[in-house]
Write an enzyme that holds these catalytic residues in place. Structure first.
Site, PDB file in Angstrom:
ATOM      1  CB  SER A  23      27.960 -52.487  -8.713  1.00  0.00           C
ATOM      2  OG  SER A  23      27.945 -53.832  -9.230  1.00  0.00           O
TER       3      SER A  23
ATOM      4  CB  ALA B  68      29.298 -68.521 -15.675  1.00  0.00           C
TER       5      ALA B  68
ATOM      6  CE1 TYR C 126      22.794 -54.312  -9.247  1.00  0.00           C
ATOM      7  CE2 TYR C 126      24.204 -56.143  -9.796  1.00  0.00           C
ATOM      8  CZ  TYR C 126      23.970 -54.731  -9.340  1.00  0.00           C
ATOM      9  OH  TYR C 126      25.182 -54.043  -9.546  1.00  0.00           O
ATOM     10  CB  SER C 127      21.617 -59.989 -14.234  1.00  0.00           C
ATOM     11  OG  SER C 127      22.286 -60.627 -15.301  1.00  0.00           O
ATOM     12  CG  ASN C 128      27.482 -58.336 -12.214  1.00  0.00           C
ATOM     13  OD1 ASN C 128      27.589 -57.049 -11.889  1.00  0.00           O
ATOM     14  ND2 ASN C 128      27.073 -59.025 -11.231  1.00  0.00           N
TER      15      ASN C 128
ATOM     16  N   GLY D 136      28.525 -50.432  -4.684  1.00  0.00           N
ATOM     17  CA  GLY D 136      29.391 -51.345  -5.287  1.00  0.00           C
ATOM     18  C   GLY D 136      30.193 -52.285  -4.453  1.00  0.00           C
ATOM     19  CB  THR D 137      29.870 -55.846  -3.931  1.00  0.00           C
ATOM     20  OG1 THR D 137      29.079 -55.110  -2.864  1.00  0.00           O
ATOM     21  CG2 THR D 137      30.629 -56.903  -3.145  1.00  0.00           C
TER      22      THR D 137
END
Length: 387
Positions: free
Chosen positions: A100, A161, A199-201, A343-344
């Protein structure tokens, strides 16, 4: 790839492999003189101690770091092994999947477009991508570009999802951005835009699509031209379509699927699952250079950098942590803030950032740690910057 991966993977027991370990002892004073000693022993290096503890006590396969001091000089560190199968050493400043941290790159490109008058921060997503965001409680006519970059849009995370439920089945699977987005839009909005933070990608998936629509060029090309080439990040790149291997020497990264289960080598992967939210490959040194260039105004005009550094509280990420536009701040024990992102991605985690006076650190481990080990990483960043 994302900062709530830890919570989600914890629910799936992916991070349960490692035993709880005590925090590294903080006895960093000079060794006491013995009766025959002429002088004090050398001061132990706090960064090396912390990396060694991440491996020996917390069970990380490898840990590596680059630290830039007040004098501008950088030092690199390694601990553990670069490949569990062969026992080979960790490459010094080896390439890692930056996860991230990619969001900071994406936000910079969007803010450059804002500076060029091509995008409005408070314009709606529908201004540029009409009709794209529609779903239960989701309407792109009510979500602004700023809300995307600050995670205040309420968009659900496509990483929640069903397609993302088992990483072992999608290591080499290619995803179109639209397919990822559909996984998010099948869910209900988290909250009304601008009323909360989560937090949302998906926010950065949409930001990547916006970059492509406004520039007419692929996301990776824009990041490369506007950031990587501009400031000379020689070991950083956006993987090409179908590219699964890392290009330069690197430590292997591993997926953990449960307690007492062998780690799965997840070094190679199709990072289309992360795209504009998490696919950049870099090194600890290059990440330090990126955030240093950003904070010193080499990538954004003052007005856009100020917007990027306008933050909201995000206690979910830790005490005192605040989130701006693809950039977060964390208080240091010695005073002041460290600015970065972290970041992960499935098999790597990085933590670090830069300070106002130019200190910088980035630390990476080669599997997703449990919550206590993650805290040890945060503590190591603090120790490196405050020593």
């Amino acid at each position: 790839m994302h900062e709530h991966t830890q919570r989600r993977t914890a629910r799936r027991t992916r991070t349960a492999r490692y035993a709880t370990a005590a925090t590294v002892a903080a006895g960093l004073a000079l060794t006491a003189l013995t009766p025959t000693a002429a002088s004090a022993a050398p001061r132990p290096d706090v960064v090396q101690q912390r990396l060694d503890a991440l491996v020996k006590q917390d069970g990380m396969p490898a840990a590596l770091a680059t630290v830039k001091g007040r004098d501008g000089r950088s030092r690199t560190y390694t601990a553990g092994v670069g490949d569990l199968a062969t026992g080979v050493k960790v490459p010094v400043d080896g390439q890692i999947r930056a996860g991230s941290n990619t969001k900071a790159f994406t936000a910079v490109v969007v803010l450059q477009l804002v500076a060029e008058g091509k995008v409005g921060l408070d314009a709606t997503v529908d201004t540029y991508l009409p009709g794209l965001l529609r779903g239960e409680g989701i309407d792109g006519r009510n979500i602004t570009v700023r809300q995307l970059l600050q995670h205040t849009s309420g968009l659900p995370d496509y990483m929640d999802a069903p397609a993302m439920a088992d990483f072992t089945t999608i290591q080499y699977r290619y995803f179109e951005p639209r397919e990822l987005l559909d996984g998010a839009l099948a869910q209900k909005a988290l909250f009304a835009p601008g009323t909360d933070w989560m937090y949302s990608n998906t926010n950065y998936l949409v930001a990547g699509l916006l970059i492509q629509k406004v520039t007419g060029r692929p996301y990776g090309e824009e990041v490369t031209k506007r950031i990587i080439d501009r400031i000379g990040l020689r070991h950083t790149y956006v993987p090409a379509t179908g590219e699964t291997a890392l290009r330069e020497p690197h430590p292997h990264g591993y997926l953990t699927t449960g307690p007492d289960v062998p780690l799965i080598d997840y070094t190679e992967m199709d990072t289309s699952m992360a795209w504009a939210a998490g696919m950049v490959v870099s090194t600890n040194t290059d990440l330090n250079a990126f955030y240093s260039a950003l904070l010193t105004g080499r990538l954004l005009p003052a007005a856009q950098l100020a917007q990027m550094r306008t933050t909201v509280p995000t206690e979910l990420l830790g005490p005192g942590v605040r989130y701006g536009l693809g950039l977060q701040s964390r208080p240091l024990s010695c005073g002041g803030l460290v600015w970065g992102h972290g970041g992960t991605i499935v098999s790597y985690r990085s933590r670090g950032g830069v300070t106002e006076d130019g200190r910088a650190v980035n630390i990476t481990v080669t599997t997703i740690p449990d919550a206590q080990t993650a805290q040890h990483m945060t503590d190591a960043v603090d120790a490196a910057l405050c020593r």
